[in-house]
Design an enzyme around this catalytic site. Sequence first.
Site, PDB file in Angstrom:
ATOM      1  N   ASP A  45       0.828  -1.199   0.000  1.00 25.01           N
ATOM      2  CA  ASP A  45       0.000   0.000   0.000  1.00 25.01           C
ATOM      3  C   ASP A  45       0.865   1.254   0.000  1.00 25.01           C
ATOM      4  O   ASP A  45       2.087   1.198   0.166  1.00 25.01           O
ATOM      5  CB  ASP A  45      -1.005  -0.008   1.154  1.00 25.01           C
ATOM      6  N   ILE A  46       0.222   2.374  -0.170  1.00 24.95           N
ATOM      7  CA  ILE A  46       0.935   3.628  -0.401  1.00 24.95           C
ATOM      8  C   ILE A  46       1.848   4.008   0.757  1.00 24.95           C
ATOM      9  O   ILE A  46       2.895   4.640   0.566  1.00 24.95           O
ATOM     10  CB  ILE A  46      -0.072   4.759  -0.716  1.00 24.95           C
TER      11      ILE A  46
END
Length: 282
Positions: free
Chosen positions: A150-151
């Site tokens: 994820d980011i």
Amino acid sequence: MNTPPPKPPAPPAVRRIPRSEAAAAAASPSPDGLVRLNKRMADLGLCSRREADDWIDRGWVRVNGQPATTGQKVAGGDRITVERAAQGAQARQVTILLHKPVGYVSGQAEDGHLPAVTLVSARSRWAEDRAPLQFAPAQLRGLAPAGRLDIDSVGLLVLTQDGRVARQLIGEDAQVEKEYLVRVQYGAVAQDVRAAFPAEGLARLRHGLALDGRPLKPARVEWENAEQLRFVLTEGRKRQIRRMCELVGLRVVGLKRIRMGRVLLGRLPPGQWRYLAPGERF
């Protein structure tokens, strides 16, 4: 007084089949024991299903000596052969190991954030990469992540053109271990979290939690130091580690993937990449 005409009967409800259920149905053998040719080729480790369809369209696949057709079904005893041209095309496919930094998404661009693949260029190749390959823009075509980060997470991200690699890492029957270092807080406790966190919480992280109504596979979870856990997983649900930690009262403040199978992140610097070396296997 005019009587209004009767209303026509309502059409029968149409059941929308979930994508996972539809995929399972497509993959299942028919009552006569036949399976789709592209699935059989993927099961044999020859290629991905998408590659198989492409090879069939190009005339590179034969079944019992006869040219294969798209959608064809085969029996267990059928002989499948592939032209050398397909093998050559496959040999030119690359797999890239990227140290993803914070702020990049794994797949398609979203919410104004760039995909990690935009970091792959000749200039960002790790100077210590010894793979005997020269970077070419064509290697970006079809280059897709095999497993997400994820980011807000960093570490090893695998980008590949090779469907066999993707199947090994994220296929339905994938068993490759993924290892993470996870820095956590427990309520207001940010230092010496290990001393404050109850032993039963650690036991639940290892086995006993469920996400989205489905139990998680057993995981190896140990304290790496007083504020950091080491997770080893064989599955990859969306934001799995962060959600697991939330269920036992932990908050993740840093997450780094350091290994996928036998491939280590090692000394690869953030924002740089290298090729999967010849002979290197997950």
